[in-house]
Each structure stands twice: as structure tokens, then as C-alpha cells.
Design an enzyme around this catalytic site. Structure first.
Site, PDB file in Angstrom:
ATOM      1  N   GLN A  90     -17.349   4.033   4.884  1.00 22.77           N
ATOM      2  CA  GLN A  90     -15.989   3.561   5.145  1.00 22.77           C
ATOM      3  C   GLN A  90     -14.991   4.636   4.727  1.00 22.77           C
ATOM      4  OE1 GLN A  90     -14.622   0.421   2.570  1.00 22.77           O
ATOM      5  NE2 GLN A  90     -13.043  -0.255   3.986  1.00 22.77           N
ATOM      6  N   GLY A  91     -14.297   5.225   5.682  1.00 22.45           N
ATOM      7  CA  GLY A  91     -13.329   6.282   5.391  1.00 22.45           C
ATOM      8  C   GLY A  91     -11.901   5.789   5.561  1.00 22.45           C
ATOM      9  N   SER A 110      -9.635   4.913   2.334  1.00 22.02           N
ATOM     10  CA  SER A 110      -8.772   5.321   1.223  1.00 22.02           C
ATOM     11  C   SER A 110      -8.562   6.824   1.177  1.00 22.02           C
ATOM     12  CB  SER A 110      -9.388   4.878  -0.104  1.00 22.02           C
ATOM     13  OG  SER A 110      -9.609   3.499  -0.101  1.00 22.02           O
ATOM     14  N   GLU A 129     -13.737  -8.084   4.508  1.00 21.03           N
ATOM     15  CA  GLU A 129     -14.237  -7.443   3.291  1.00 21.03           C
ATOM     16  C   GLU A 129     -14.066  -8.374   2.083  1.00 21.03           C
ATOM     17  OE1 GLU A 129     -13.748  -2.974   1.409  1.00 21.03           O
ATOM     18  OE2 GLU A 129     -11.943  -4.097   1.781  1.00 21.03           O
ATOM     19  N   SER A 175      -7.458  -4.665  -4.975  1.00 20.48           N
ATOM     20  CA  SER A 175      -7.493  -4.784  -6.440  1.00 20.48           C
ATOM     21  C   SER A 175      -7.078  -6.194  -6.870  1.00 20.48           C
ATOM     22  CB  SER A 175      -6.559  -3.748  -7.078  1.00 20.48           C
ATOM     23  OG  SER A 175      -5.226  -4.171  -6.913  1.00 20.48           O
ATOM     24  N   ASN A 176      -7.480  -6.571  -8.096  1.00 24.41           N
ATOM     25  CA  ASN A 176      -7.180  -7.931  -8.546  1.00 24.41           C
ATOM     26  C   ASN A 176      -5.679  -8.179  -8.690  1.00 24.41           C
ATOM     27  OD1 ASN A 176      -9.859  -8.393  -8.440  1.00 24.41           O
ATOM     28  ND2 ASN A 176     -10.114  -9.025 -10.569  1.00 24.41           N
ATOM     29  N   GLU A 177      -4.918  -7.105  -8.977  1.00 26.41           N
ATOM     30  CA  GLU A 177      -3.457  -7.285  -9.026  1.00 26.41           C
ATOM     31  C   GLU A 177      -2.942  -7.657  -7.631  1.00 26.41           C
ATOM     32  OE1 GLU A 177      -5.030  -4.626 -10.292  1.00 26.41           O
ATOM     33  OE2 GLU A 177      -4.710  -4.944 -12.432  1.00 26.41           O
TER      34      GLU A 177
HETATM   35  C1  FAD Z   1     -16.209   2.123  -6.811  1.00 31.07           C
HETATM   36  C2  FAD Z   1     -15.240   2.158  -5.654  1.00 31.07           C
HETATM   37  C3  FAD Z   1     -15.721   2.272  -4.390  1.00 31.07           C
HETATM   38  C4  FAD Z   1     -14.852   2.359  -3.293  1.00 31.07           C
HETATM   39  N1  FAD Z   1     -15.373   2.552  -2.040  1.00 31.07           N
HETATM   40  C5  FAD Z   1     -14.552   2.796  -1.015  1.00 31.07           C
HETATM   41  C6  FAD Z   1     -15.079   3.171   0.265  1.00 31.07           C
HETATM   42  O1  FAD Z   1     -16.294   3.240   0.474  1.00 31.07           O
HETATM   43  N2  FAD Z   1     -14.218   3.478   1.263  1.00 31.07           N
HETATM   44  C7  FAD Z   1     -12.863   3.401   1.095  1.00 31.07           C
HETATM   45  O2  FAD Z   1     -12.139   3.653   2.051  1.00 31.07           O
HETATM   46  N3  FAD Z   1     -12.320   3.052  -0.116  1.00 31.07           N
HETATM   47  C8  FAD Z   1     -13.139   2.764  -1.160  1.00 31.07           C
HETATM   48  N4  FAD Z   1     -12.602   2.431  -2.411  1.00 31.07           N
HETATM   49  C9  FAD Z   1     -11.157   2.467  -2.579  1.00 31.07           C
HETATM   50  C10 FAD Z   1     -10.526   1.137  -2.917  1.00 31.07           C
HETATM   51  O3  FAD Z   1     -10.338   0.377  -1.746  1.00 31.07           O
HETATM   52  C11 FAD Z   1      -9.203   1.473  -3.624  1.00 31.07           C
HETATM   53  O4  FAD Z   1      -9.539   2.013  -4.882  1.00 31.07           O
HETATM   54  C12 FAD Z   1      -8.325   0.268  -3.821  1.00 31.07           C
HETATM   55  O5  FAD Z   1      -7.801  -0.143  -2.582  1.00 31.07           O
HETATM   56  C13 FAD Z   1      -7.163   0.552  -4.796  1.00 31.07           C
HETATM   57  O6  FAD Z   1      -6.463   1.695  -4.415  1.00 31.07           O
HETATM   58  P1  FAD Z   1      -6.185   2.907  -5.415  1.00 31.07           P
HETATM   59  O7  FAD Z   1      -7.471   3.235  -6.127  1.00 31.07           O
HETATM   60  O8  FAD Z   1      -5.515   3.986  -4.640  1.00 31.07           O
HETATM   61  O9  FAD Z   1      -5.186   2.360  -6.513  1.00 31.07           O
HETATM   62  P2  FAD Z   1      -3.615   2.181  -6.330  1.00 31.07           P
HETATM   63  O10 FAD Z   1      -3.323   1.488  -5.063  1.00 31.07           O
HETATM   64  O11 FAD Z   1      -2.957   3.477  -6.622  1.00 31.07           O
HETATM   65  O12 FAD Z   1      -3.329   1.177  -7.509  1.00 31.07           O
HETATM   66  C14 FAD Z   1      -3.211   1.572  -8.885  1.00 31.07           C
HETATM   67  C15 FAD Z   1      -2.884   0.319  -9.697  1.00 31.07           C
HETATM   68  O13 FAD Z   1      -1.644  -0.259  -9.244  1.00 31.07           O
HETATM   69  C16 FAD Z   1      -1.852  -1.606  -8.844  1.00 31.07           C
HETATM   70  N5  FAD Z   1      -1.036  -1.948  -7.676  1.00 31.07           N
HETATM   71  C17 FAD Z   1      -0.938  -1.233  -6.520  1.00 31.07           C
HETATM   72  N6  FAD Z   1      -0.122  -1.871  -5.637  1.00 31.07           N
HETATM   73  C18 FAD Z   1       0.282  -3.010  -6.249  1.00 31.07           C
HETATM   74  C19 FAD Z   1       1.122  -4.080  -5.862  1.00 31.07           C
HETATM   75  N7  FAD Z   1       1.686  -4.137  -4.654  1.00 31.07           N
HETATM   76  N8  FAD Z   1       1.326  -5.079  -6.765  1.00 31.07           N
HETATM   77  C20 FAD Z   1       0.738  -5.057  -7.989  1.00 31.07           C
HETATM   78  N9  FAD Z   1      -0.059  -4.062  -8.411  1.00 31.07           N
HETATM   79  C21 FAD Z   1      -0.292  -3.059  -7.557  1.00 31.07           C
HETATM   80  C22 FAD Z   1      -3.311  -1.693  -8.499  1.00 31.07           C
HETATM   81  O14 FAD Z   1      -3.810  -3.000  -8.588  1.00 31.07           O
HETATM   82  C23 FAD Z   1      -3.942  -0.787  -9.526  1.00 31.07           C
HETATM   83  O15 FAD Z   1      -4.123  -1.439 -10.756  1.00 31.07           O
HETATM   84  C24 FAD Z   1     -13.456   2.293  -3.501  1.00 31.07           C
HETATM   85  C25 FAD Z   1     -12.954   2.145  -4.807  1.00 31.07           C
HETATM   86  C26 FAD Z   1     -13.832   2.084  -5.868  1.00 31.07           C
HETATM   87  C27 FAD Z   1     -13.258   1.949  -7.265  1.00 31.07           C
END
Ligand code: FAD
Length: 384
Positions: free
Chosen positions: A126-127, A129, A244, A369-371
Site C-alpha cells: 500500500q503506497g 502515506s 481498512e 490513528s486513534n485520535e
Molecule cells: C506500523 C505502520 C505501518 C503502516 N503501514 C502503512 C502502509 O503499508 N502503507 C501506507 O500507505 N501507510 C502505512 N502506515 C501509515 C499510517 O497510515 C499513518 O502512520 C497514519 O495515517 C498516521 O499518519 P502519520 O504517521 O503521518 O501521523 P500524523 O498524521 O502526522 O499524526 C501525528 C499525530 O497527530 C495526530 N493527529 C493528526 N491529525 C489529527 C486530527 N485531525 N485530530 C486529532 N489528532 C490528529 C495523530 O493522531 C498523531 O497522534 C503505517 C503506519 C504504521 C505506524
């Protein structure tokens, strides 16, 4: 609410239980039970055993191998699979790109990919993020520019789970930078052996290699690999991300992991009222979550995912993490021996408790994310 299963559904559950405990290789189920990381071959072998029996993609349209089951039967299938320590079919294939291709793909793409995707002959990554596009996915910057019939892709994806095994990657790319950000995104399927595509490992806190960065430098992609319309990718992404979130709360696996911990440390738990109370509280919370999951299943019959799937994701991942924390506490000093090899006198499940605990920090981040789930709950359920 009717919580008793009908006679037919009880027989169905027995049939699933029998299949999962007798037809999926025992060494694979033992590896899951012991908390070991599975090899690509084990994941493929397990999914192929399921697919041969029509149990890998029951939720797909029937012409592609779906079974037309009720949501309750899908729930029972999933629960019995987890209970038997059978690895779930690869979500990227079965929950993500398969349903997307069935709904939005050209006939050519369906013909080419549906069967190999169900059978895990093609391993999808899955590409989506990018470094500045996670929760705010629509900010993605990887570009795809027309060159004749082809697209030329440049940019970087991140957190690509098991990308080291990937044959193909489904990506979201920016095809129009001049419109509202959601309106300029398309979905492209990219062969991961294409020149200019590079997979770089990310080292994780548990010492494992589960995620990667994927870099694209002038990667040439045939125009026929576009899914749906040019600039229509956001609609497809929302469809995929909705799928998902459904089924992301592994209630049965968490229940079974708690039961294993209780069993393995039965004497200590019996001798320590505080530990016993902790176990009982987790059991009660899991029971409440299981009943909620059944209620959600009952209400989403035949329709859209129920908004309460966000509650399942939130609470399910919190309990999953809490059980992994209990396993570390029960393992005590043995949980520090994660570097010991299989010649160690300490049991594997105790040595793997800490890496598992650390690995599961991810559960409250991915799949939305849970938030972000709390935001959905506050808006769509509580009306705040
Ligand atoms: C182990 C793992 C595997 C993954 N595998 C894949 C994969 O195969 N392919 C892929 O495409 N992606 C993958 N992901 C990416 C995943 O979907 C993202 O990590 C996720 O969507 C969160 O984005 P971010 O890490 O950029 O955090 P950010 O979006 O930068 O968030 C940082 C913090 O801010 C909080 N936050 C952000 N926006 C809000 C809001 N509107 N309100 C309240 N709080 C907020 C978040 O909850 C978090 O605590 C993976 C992630 C992990 C950890």
C-alpha cells in the site's frame, strides 16, 4: 437484540472451526501462537490453503470468489480464524486492492489481477502515506506526469508495510497540482521491479523490519495501470480506507492471547489478587467489546460500514496493547531476553513479550490513528 446463534449459524461456526484447526499447517499456527514473525512463504501458504477452500475472500463479489455470506457469517469466519491462530489473509490484497479493483478497475485490470490477488500469487503493498501526508493524506506530493500513453512517477512513500515482499504497489499520486488538493489525485498500480523504484528498510523499535520507504525516480507506468478516472483517486481512497477500518479490532485474537497468558502463568495469577483482578477486568472489557462488535455487525447488515467501527478500532487496539503489556509484566525478567536465540532455556513466548509489546504501539496509529477515530466518534456518533 438477539444474541443466540441460529442452528445454521452454529453449524457454520463448527465448520469454520474444523477447517481452521485441521487444514492450515500446524507449524504456521504454532508460529503465530508463539508470537514469531512469519516468513513470506508461511503467509502465502496459509492464504493459499484458505483460497483453495473458498475462504480467503468471502466478502468479494461472487464472480471473483466471494461467498455472499451475511455480515454475521463473515464475523464468525474471522473470529474462528483468529481463535485458531491462523494468519489473516493479507489485508493489502483481500481488504484493500481486491475490492477496489472489483468496484473501480477496468475489465483488463480485473482479468489480470483478481484471481492472483485472491491467491496471493501477487503480493500487494500500500503506497499511500508520505512523510507529510499521513492523517492528512490529501496533502500527498508524489507526482505522476503524462508522457504519451504512460505516466512518469516521482516522489517518496513511507511506512510501506512488508514492502520488501511486494510484487506490486497501489499508489495515490498527484496528477493535477492546480485544483483543490483532493481533486488532483489518481490511483496507479506500479510493478515494484520497475526501473527507478527503490525500497529502503526502516528499522523499528522491536528490532524487526516490517516497514519501508519506497522511492520513485522517473518510474514509467503504463496508462492502462490507472484505476478509475484520472483525478478520481480520492473517491477510491475513501472507499478503500473505509474497508481498512472494518475488521481492524482483533477481538478474538486479543481474547485468545489473554487466555494464553492466563494459562501460562496460572499459578502466579491465582496467587496474586491484583494480577487476578487485572485479568478479570481485561476479560470483561473484551466481552463488552465482543458484544459491541456483534451489535455493529447486526446493524451494518448489507449496508455501509457502521460509524461504530471507529469505536471498535479505538477500543480494540487499546485492549490489544493492554494485553501485550500484561504479557510483559507476567514474563518479568524473562521479557528482557528478547535477544536470546532459540537455544535459550527461557520460553519463546516470554522472550518475545517485549518485542510484541513494542510492535503493537503501531496499532493505535495505522488504519486511521486513534485520535482521528475519536474525531469521527465525536462528529458522527455523539453529534458534537
Ligand atoms: C506500523 C505502520 C505501518 C503502516 N503501514 C502503512 C502502509 O503499508 N502503507 C501506507 O500507505 N501507510 C502505512 N502506515 C501509515 C499510517 O497510515 C499513518 O502512520 C497514519 O495515517 C498516521 O499518519 P502519520 O504517521 O503521518 O501521523 P500524523 O498524521 O502526522 O499524526 C501525528 C499525530 O497527530 C495526530 N493527529 C493528526 N491529525 C489529527 C486530527 N485531525 N485530530 C486529532 N489528532 C490528529 C495523530 O493522531 C498523531 O497522534 C503505517 C503506519 C504504521 C505506524
Amino acid at each position: 437484540m438477539q444474541l443466540e446463534l441460529s442452528e445454521e449459524d452454529r453449524a457454520f461456526r463448527e465448520e469454520m472451526r474444523d477447517f481452521f484447526t485441521t487444514k492450515v499447517p500446524e507449524e504456521i499456527r504454532d508460529a503465530v501462537k508463539d508470537g514469531q514473525e512469519l516468513s513470506k512463504e508461511q503467509i502465502v501458504a496459509s492464504q493459499q490453503a484458505l483460497n483453495a477452500a473458498g475462504l480467503a475472500v468471502p466478502h468479494w463479489p461472487e464472480q471473483y470468489g466471494g461467498r455472499g455470506w451475511s455480515d454475521l457469517r463473515r464475523h464468525l469466519w474471522n473470529e474462528e480464524m483468529q481463535r485458531a491462530f491462523v494468519p489473516a489473509p493479507l489485508a493489502f490484497n483481500t481488504s484493500m486492492i481486491g475490492p477496489v479493483l472489483a468496484q473501480f478497475g477496468s475489465e483488463e485490470l480485473k482479468e489480470r489481477f483478481m484471481a492472483p490477488t485472491a491467491n496471493l500469487d501477487v503480493w500487494w503493498s500500500q503506497g499511500f502515506s508520505e512523510p507529510d501526508a499521513g492523517s492528512d493524506l490529501a496533502s500527498l506530493r508524489t507526482t505522476a506526469v503524462r508522457d504519451g500513453d504512460d505516466w512518469i512517477v516521482n516522489g517518496q512513500k513511507t511506512w510501506t508495510t512488508l514492502g520488501q515482499y511486494g510484487d506490486w504497489i497501489f499508489t495515490l499520486v498527484r496528477t493535477n497540482p492546480d485544483v483543490k488538493k483532493q481533486a488532483g489525485i489518481s490511483m496507479l498500480l506500479i510493478d515494484m521491479t520497475s526501473p527507478g523504484l527503490e525500497v529502503r528498510p526502516i528499522e523499528l523499535i522491536d528490532g524487526g523490519h516490517e516497514v519501508n520507504e519506497v522511492w520513485f525516480s522517473d518510474v514509467r507506468v503504463p496508462g492502462a495501470n490507472l484505476v478509475g478516472e484520472v483525478d478520481g483517486g480520492w473517491t477510491i481512497a475513501k472507499f478503500l480506507l473505509g474497508n481498512e477500518r472494518v475488521g481492524v479490532a482483533p477481538v478474538a485474537a486479543t481474547k485468545r492471547n489473554l487466555a494464553l497468558a492466563k494459562d501460562r502463568y496460572a499459578e502466579r495469577v491465582a496467587a496474586d489478587p491484583l494480577l487476578a483482578a487485572r485479568v478479570a477486568e481485561l476479560e470483561n472489557e473484551l466481552l463488552a467489546l465482543e458484544l459491541t462488535a456483534l451489535r455493529v455487525v447486526a446493524h451494518s447488515e448489507g449496508g455501509e460500514p457502521h460509524p461504530a467501527s471507529s469505536v471498535l478500532k479505538l477500543k480494540g487496539t487499546e485492549l490489544q496493547q493492554a494485553v501485550s503489556e500484561l504479557a510483559v509484566d507476567l514474563a518479568g525478567p524473562a521479557s528482557l531476553a528478547s535477544g536470546a536465540d532459540d537455544g535459550s532455556a527461557l520460553p519463546g513466548f516470554a522472550r518475545r513479550a517485549t518485542p510484541t509489546y513494542l510492535n503493537l504501539r503501531k496499532a493505535s496509529i495505522y488504519g486511521g490513528s486513534n485520535e482521528v477515530q475519536r474525531q469521527i466518534i465525536s462528529k458522527t456518533i455523539l453529534g458534537l
